[in-house]
Design a protein around this motif. Structure first.
Motif, PDB file in Angstrom:
ATOM      1  N   LEU A 118     124.513  65.175  79.132  1.00  0.00           N
ATOM      2  CA  LEU A 118     126.075  65.527  79.204  1.00  0.00           C
ATOM      3  C   LEU A 118     127.062  65.622  78.229  1.00  0.00           C
ATOM      4  O   LEU A 118     127.702  65.569  77.161  1.00  0.00           O
ATOM      5  N   MET A 119     126.813  63.225  78.221  1.00  0.00           N
ATOM      6  CA  MET A 119     128.380  62.931  77.714  1.00  0.00           C
ATOM      7  C   MET A 119     127.700  63.628  75.964  1.00  0.00           C
ATOM      8  O   MET A 119     129.243  63.828  75.279  1.00  0.00           O
ATOM      9  N   LEU A 120     126.841  62.631  75.414  1.00  0.00           N
ATOM     10  CA  LEU A 120     125.852  63.408  74.091  1.00  0.00           C
ATOM     11  C   LEU A 120     126.208  65.292  74.012  1.00  0.00           C
ATOM     12  O   LEU A 120     127.170  65.241  72.608  1.00  0.00           O
ATOM     13  N   PHE A 121     126.423  66.188  74.927  1.00  0.00           N
ATOM     14  CA  PHE A 121     126.766  67.268  74.562  1.00  0.00           C
ATOM     15  C   PHE A 121     128.327  67.981  74.163  1.00  0.00           C
ATOM     16  O   PHE A 121     128.382  68.584  73.696  1.00  0.00           O
ATOM     17  N   SER A 122     128.971  66.858  75.357  1.00  0.00           N
ATOM     18  CA  SER A 122     130.310  66.793  74.815  1.00  0.00           C
ATOM     19  C   SER A 122     130.889  66.092  73.581  1.00  0.00           C
ATOM     20  O   SER A 122     131.234  66.725  72.341  1.00  0.00           O
ATOM     21  N   TYR A 123     129.795  65.001  73.309  1.00  0.00           N
ATOM     22  CA  TYR A 123     130.126  64.655  71.992  1.00  0.00           C
ATOM     23  C   TYR A 123     129.932  65.378  70.504  1.00  0.00           C
ATOM     24  O   TYR A 123     130.534  65.416  69.424  1.00  0.00           O
ATOM     25  N   ALA A 124     128.872  66.251  70.535  1.00  0.00           N
ATOM     26  CA  ALA A 124     128.271  66.825  69.787  1.00  0.00           C
ATOM     27  C   ALA A 124     129.203  68.162  69.533  1.00  0.00           C
ATOM     28  O   ALA A 124     129.824  68.848  68.215  1.00  0.00           O
ATOM     29  N   THR A 125     129.597  68.766  70.673  1.00  0.00           N
ATOM     30  CA  THR A 125     130.558  70.240  70.464  1.00  0.00           C
ATOM     31  C   THR A 125     131.916  69.953  70.294  1.00  0.00           C
ATOM     32  O   THR A 125     132.845  70.938  69.237  1.00  0.00           O
ATOM     33  N   GLN A 126     131.983  68.309  69.903  1.00  0.00           N
ATOM     34  CA  GLN A 126     133.908  68.629  69.404  1.00  0.00           C
ATOM     35  C   GLN A 126     133.125  67.922  67.546  1.00  0.00           C
ATOM     36  O   GLN A 126     134.574  67.629  66.939  1.00  0.00           O
ATOM     37  N   ARG A 127     132.252  67.827  67.536  1.00  0.00           N
ATOM     38  CA  ARG A 127     131.749  67.676  65.629  1.00  0.00           C
ATOM     39  C   ARG A 127     131.158  68.226  64.803  1.00  0.00           C
ATOM     40  O   ARG A 127     131.227  68.435  63.611  1.00  0.00           O
ATOM     41  N   ASN A 128     131.132  69.787  65.872  1.00  0.00           N
ATOM     42  CA  ASN A 128     129.950  71.024  65.189  1.00  0.00           C
ATOM     43  C   ASN A 128     130.513  71.855  65.457  1.00  0.00           C
ATOM     44  O   ASN A 128     131.267  72.359  66.608  1.00  0.00           O
ATOM     45  N   ARG A 129     129.757  73.289  65.028  1.00  0.00           N
ATOM     46  CA  ARG A 129     130.266  74.462  65.469  1.00  0.00           C
ATOM     47  C   ARG A 129     129.845  75.119  66.252  1.00  0.00           C
ATOM     48  O   ARG A 129     128.516  74.511  66.408  1.00  0.00           O
ATOM     49  N   LEU A 130     130.420  75.641  67.523  1.00  0.00           N
ATOM     50  CA  LEU A 130     128.939  76.223  68.521  1.00  0.00           C
ATOM     51  C   LEU A 130     128.038  77.039  67.969  1.00  0.00           C
ATOM     52  O   LEU A 130     126.878  76.731  68.372  1.00  0.00           O
ATOM     53  N   SER A 131     128.125  77.336  66.643  1.00  0.00           N
ATOM     54  CA  SER A 131     126.923  78.228  66.430  1.00  0.00           C
ATOM     55  C   SER A 131     125.227  77.478  65.684  1.00  0.00           C
ATOM     56  O   SER A 131     124.486  77.561  66.291  1.00  0.00           O
ATOM     57  N   THR A 132     126.051  76.085  65.782  1.00  0.00           N
ATOM     58  CA  THR A 132     124.993  74.862  65.183  1.00  0.00           C
ATOM     59  C   THR A 132     125.220  74.544  66.850  1.00  0.00           C
ATOM     60  O   THR A 132     123.414  73.830  66.756  1.00  0.00           O
ATOM     61  N   VAL A 133     125.730  74.752  67.574  1.00  0.00           N
ATOM     62  CA  VAL A 133     125.080  73.323  68.735  1.00  0.00           C
ATOM     63  C   VAL A 133     124.462  74.478  69.398  1.00  0.00           C
ATOM     64  O   VAL A 133     123.404  74.119  69.983  1.00  0.00           O
ATOM     65  N   GLY A 134     124.405  75.414  69.294  1.00  0.00           N
ATOM     66  CA  GLY A 134     123.718  76.488  70.043  1.00  0.00           C
ATOM     67  C   GLY A 134     123.008  77.131  69.626  1.00  0.00           C
ATOM     68  O   GLY A 134     121.759  77.237  70.302  1.00  0.00           O
TER      69      GLY A 134
END
Length: 302
Positions: free
Chosen positions: A228-244
């Motif tokens: 979850l912490m890694l997810f939070s880190y990623a969403t702050q640095r990538n577009r939501l489309s990439t995260v999705g």
């Protein structure tokens, strides 16, 4: 720009690691198949709270957590979110331990399309024809699987729906992911302690019986908190489309565990349903990427 690209790459790596942890977590829960799901859920709740609270303490963010409980309305929203995520966790653990890991994977594949539909129904979000087609394919897939197996894939539907409604409720919580989840598990801790008290009072509790079991149950907190912490880190640095798009790693790894490692049955009707879901997700993802590119071009033009 180079620095921005470097941060985006770090985000992709973090998201990939998080999804791999989530995706291969069935291996962990399968090892603990001799422990009832409710007991595991209780330990997962308690130990994840300990880790989340420690992280917030180190970051001096505990006052932010207290804001979640500043009013009865806020507490009620957090409580509903806690109910949704605990139900999702329980269904996942139960499915792994009882030979329904394929259904759990299907549920997490269906979830993005359920989220799109909920966005339309509850928030009036617009859907393109392609996105409507993707949702329709998911509906057809579930119908075919129900017909072919003679029973609805209830675990898949519950996993997708509980996670979908969890996302709906989370939109009403004014806090970051780590803070909000800490608040959710904080409300669940008294219930978890009560469950463990009853289990151990009957002499059926597993914590304290063997060192490896103790370690595994404590590790459930890390297994919850770290991705979850890694997810939070990623969403702050990538577009939501990439995260999705990267999130599909999770159910794909779950599917691999279910079929290749656990040897769960995967017949014609499963293949037909999964094929339709994958096609629907491909259409949905392509549409989302196109919309993302269009919005970025418009932003640049402005």
């Amino acid at each position: 720009m180079p620095n921005s690209n470097k941060e985006a790459t770090k985000g992709v790596v973090a998201m990939t690691i998080a999804c791999l942890i989530w995706g291969f977590s069935p291996l962990y829960y399968k090892v603990l198949s001799h422990i009832p799901p409710l007991e595991i859920l209780a330990h997962r709740t308690i130990w994840s709270f300990v880790i989340f609270a420690f992280v917030l303490f180190v970051q001096n963010r505990l006052p932010t957590l207290l804001k979640l409980f500043s009013s009865l309305k806020s507490v009620a929203v957090v409580a509903v979110a806690a109910l949704m995520i605990s139900g999702n966790w329980f269904a996942f653990i139960f499915s792994i331990q009882n030979g329904h890991a394929v259904e759990a994977a299907l549920g997490y594949y269906i979830f993005p399309l359920v989220a799109v539909l909920l966005g339309k129904l509850l928030f009036g979000e617009t859907l393109s024809k392609v996105q409507w087609s993707a949702v329709a394919m998911a509906s057809v897939a579930v119908s075919l699987l129900t017909y072919g197996l003679g029973v609805a894939p209830w675990i898949s539907l519950f996993v997708a729906a509980s996670f979908g409604f969890y996302g709906v409720v989370k939109k009403r919580i004014d806090a970051g992911p780590v803070v909000s989840v800490t608040g959710e598990v904080a409300l669940l801790v008294p219930i978890a302690l009560g469950v463990l008290f009853m289990v151990h009072s009957r002499g059926d509790g597993h914590f304290g019986t063997a060192a490896w079991e103790n370690s595994m149950l404590i590790f459930s907190g890390i297994l919850t908190a770290l991705p979850l912490m890694l997810f939070s880190y990623a969403t702050q640095r990538n577009r939501l489309s990439t995260v999705g798009l990267l999130q599909y790693i999770n159910p794909t790894a779950q599917f691999f565990c279910a079929v290749a490692i656990f040897g769960e049955p995967f017949g014609f009707w499963h293949a037909l349903a999964f094929g339709l879901i994958w096609l629907g997700l491909a259409l949905y993802s392509g549409s989302s990427l196109a919309q993302d590119r269009a919005s970025r071009k418009n932003a640049v033009a402005l």
